[in-house]
Design a protein around this motif. Structure first.
Motif, PDB file in Angstrom:
ATOM      1  N   GLY A   1       0.824  -1.207   0.000  1.00 22.32           N
ATOM      2  CA  GLY A   1       0.000   0.000   0.000  1.00 22.32           C
ATOM      3  C   GLY A   1       0.854   1.252   0.000  1.00 22.32           C
ATOM      4  O   GLY A   1       0.540   2.239  -0.678  1.00 22.32           O
TER       5      GLY A   1
ATOM      6  N   ALA B   1      -6.834   1.941  -7.197  1.00 24.54           N
ATOM      7  CA  ALA B   1      -6.630   0.835  -6.265  1.00 24.54           C
ATOM      8  C   ALA B   1      -7.779  -0.174  -6.345  1.00 24.54           C
ATOM      9  O   ALA B   1      -7.557  -1.383  -6.257  1.00 24.54           O
TER      10      ALA B   1
ATOM     11  N   ALA C   1      -4.715  -1.422   0.579  1.00 24.26           N
ATOM     12  CA  ALA C   1      -3.880  -0.698  -0.375  1.00 24.26           C
ATOM     13  C   ALA C   1      -4.063   0.810  -0.248  1.00 24.26           C
ATOM     14  O   ALA C   1      -3.112   1.571  -0.434  1.00 24.26           O
ATOM     15  N   VAL C   2      -5.282   1.253   0.064  1.00 24.25           N
ATOM     16  CA  VAL C   2      -5.536   2.698   0.142  1.00 24.25           C
ATOM     17  C   VAL C   2      -5.374   3.247   1.549  1.00 24.25           C
ATOM     18  O   VAL C   2      -5.369   4.468   1.727  1.00 24.25           O
TER      19      VAL C   2
END
Length: 337
Positions: A97, A276, A287-288
């Motif tokens: 991320g 994402a 990931a965000v």
């Protein structure tokens, strides 16, 4: 340094997704709505950007090349260097991320706002943010494929097409229709600003709902989050210093240096979230997460910097204290002569 109320809304949206995640048909509806909302958001970006401003901005090609190099070269290099922090400070998913954070484009709105506050080159900031977003539609997925590999959810040509259709096509449509709708958008800027932020909240809810359904939040501990925040603080400090002193070494003027610092040191939540969602799928929430935290950090720090820059004396203008000191010195010299 006050917390942006919008960040509180983002955190509240994450909490809502944790308590009431969308599943089944509801998840399909939320996903479709978030896709449409982001497409509309980039349509508004396209309709706001004056074609004349964009063409005039091309004259500042050195500035734009500098911002693009900071965004898509220096940032990713620092992200790759952070690989050595796994597993001491970061888990592998959090590192992915963080690396994805370094690949996304620069911001548009906050770069303009902070540059304006600091009395910098606002037209350059507008063009730099817009150019970065357009280039990022292609560059970010390609960098993700090269640096994240299978961790990016299996990048393919289809994912690039999805991103182009969701971001670039609406932006171009907004540019084409600006002649007829530009005035309306200018008159309703505040209302459409709420649409901007609402779109991002919807995407956050969708991404974190999917993460809750998949049960991936058990992978994150408070200690790991603290480590992530520390790493991001160092990352932001390095980029702020590089953009400011590096642009000075490249002989840019004060106004251009301000635009470079604010456009070259920040990352876009609006662009990063939909990318994402496409690239990471069910793992998009993790990931965000680094991007969301970095977004709040950059707003807080850059707000302080912009406020201080706004008090800088105008070039060639003498401050009142200096002028008074000069008058005293002159007067003293006259009497002694």
């Amino acid at each position: 340094m006050p917390i942006d109320p919008y960040i509180l809304l983002l955190l509240g949206t994450v909490g809502l997704a944790a308590l009431f995640p969308a599943g089944g048909t509801g998840a399909d509806v939320a996903s479709g709505a978030s896709t449409a909302a982001i497409a509309f958001l980039f349509f508004l970006y396209g309709a706001r950007l004056s074609t004349r401003e964009a063409l005039d901005g091309l004259k500042h090609w050195r500035l734009h090349v500098t911002v693009l190099a900071c965004t898509f070269l220096v940032f990713p290099l620092l992200g790759m260097a952070a690989r050595g922090l796994v597993p001491v400070l970061l888990t592998q998913p959090l590192y992915q991320g963080l690396l994805f954070l370094t690949l996304v484009p620069s911001t548009i709105q906050s770069s303009i706002a902070f540059t304006s506050m600091a009395r910098g080159n606002v037209p350059a900031a507008i063009c730099a943010g817009s150019f970065s977003s357009l280039v990022g539609i292609v560059i970010t997925p390609l960098l993700a494929a090269a640096l994240l590999g299978s961790g990016a959810g299996g990048f393919s040509a289809d994912s690039l097409v999805q991103i182009v259709l969701q971001l670039l096509v609406p932006f171009v449509a907004g540019q084409l229709l600006r002649r007829w709708i530009g005035g309306f958008i200018a008159r309703h800027k505040k209302v459409l600003g709420l649409v901007d932020r609402g779109s991002i909240l919807l995407v956050v809810y969708t991404a974190f709902s999917e993460g809750m359904v998949q049960g991936i939040w058990h992978q994150v501990s408070a200690l790991r989050l603290a480590g992530l925040l520390a790493v991001e603080a160092v990352l932001l400090a390095v980029m702020l210093a590089l953009t400011w002193y590096g642009s000075k070494a490249l002989r840019f003027g004060r106004e251009d240096r301000i635009a470079i610092q604010f456009a070259g040191s920040k990352k876009s939540l609006a662009s990063g979230l939909p990318m994402a969602s496409v690239l990471f799928g069910a793992h998009a929430s993790l990931a965000v997460l680094p991007l969301m935290l970095f977004h709040q950090m950059q707003l807080m720090v850059c707000a302080v910097i912009a406020k201080r820059r706004s008090h800088d004396p105008e070039p060639g203008v003498t401050s009142p204290a200096s002028a008074a000191a000069s008058r005293i010195a002159v007067g003293t010299g006259t009497r002694s002569g």
